[in-house]
Enzyme design. Sequence first.
Site, PDB file in Angstrom:
ATOM      1  CB  SER A 157      -0.789  -0.063   1.214  1.00  5.96           C
ATOM      2  OG  SER A 157      -2.099   0.918   1.048  1.00  5.96           O
ATOM      3  CG  ASN A 158      -0.653   4.701  -1.254  1.00  3.61           C
ATOM      4  OD1 ASN A 158      -1.087   5.311  -0.429  1.00  3.61           O
ATOM      5  ND2 ASN A 158      -0.867   4.107  -2.335  1.00  3.61           N
TER       6      ASN A 158
END
Length: 215
Positions: free
Chosen positions: A23-24
Amino acid sequence: MFKRILITSGPTIEPIDPVRFLSNRSSGRTGCHLAEEARRRGLGPVVFITGPTAHIPARAQVVRVESAQEMRAAVNEHWRRADVIIMAAAVSDYRSVKYYPDKMKKDGERLTLELVKNPDILLELGGRKRRGQVLVGFAAETEDIFANAQKKLLAKNLDLLVLNEISAANPAFGSEENQVYLVRRDGVRRLETMSKALVAARVWDEIIDLAGRAG
Ligand code: C5P
């Protein structure tokens, strides 16, 4: 004022196995402020398609997704009826080629994970944009920021690109404030560092101007 507003927000998460994902650092704050500002101004009903985040607007139609592919399916269901589309989500560029249904073991000292590119949802939308639809994208750049932004604006057929220069002074992701540039075909405007709520208000000023309608 608008028939329907579509906003994507938050990160996407790309599963690897039952307990791990890619993810980020997107917090989903800006997307949430954009939806709340639309409601405050009475601009029209909002469909809010979001990856996992704590920032969910009140009184929007909320569609929760996890991966980029799920976000794409939700966008494809709702884009046609929207006259404003704001893609504030930080879509993961890649996902794992394979999903491991059993938790991966930590046997080796090294592990290679093969990734494959996710579909670019905004690029797809740009390709089939209807007349009268206002399409807004976000970008986070660290080098050649204006050249890359102009390229992206044209490649994705956008009306407005909200450009973040990611640096130590302006982390943007995860922070409360942001300093952005508003990039249009007819020029670039730098906004001062301000709260993400104020950034959202300025973005709406710009959209209303682009749509040629009174606020
Ligand atoms: O090309 P880049 O990822 O910098 O573009 C960012 C913009 O494109 C954002 O508005 C983001 O929501 C959108 N995007 C997308 N699907 C992707 C990657 C980015 O919709 N796979």
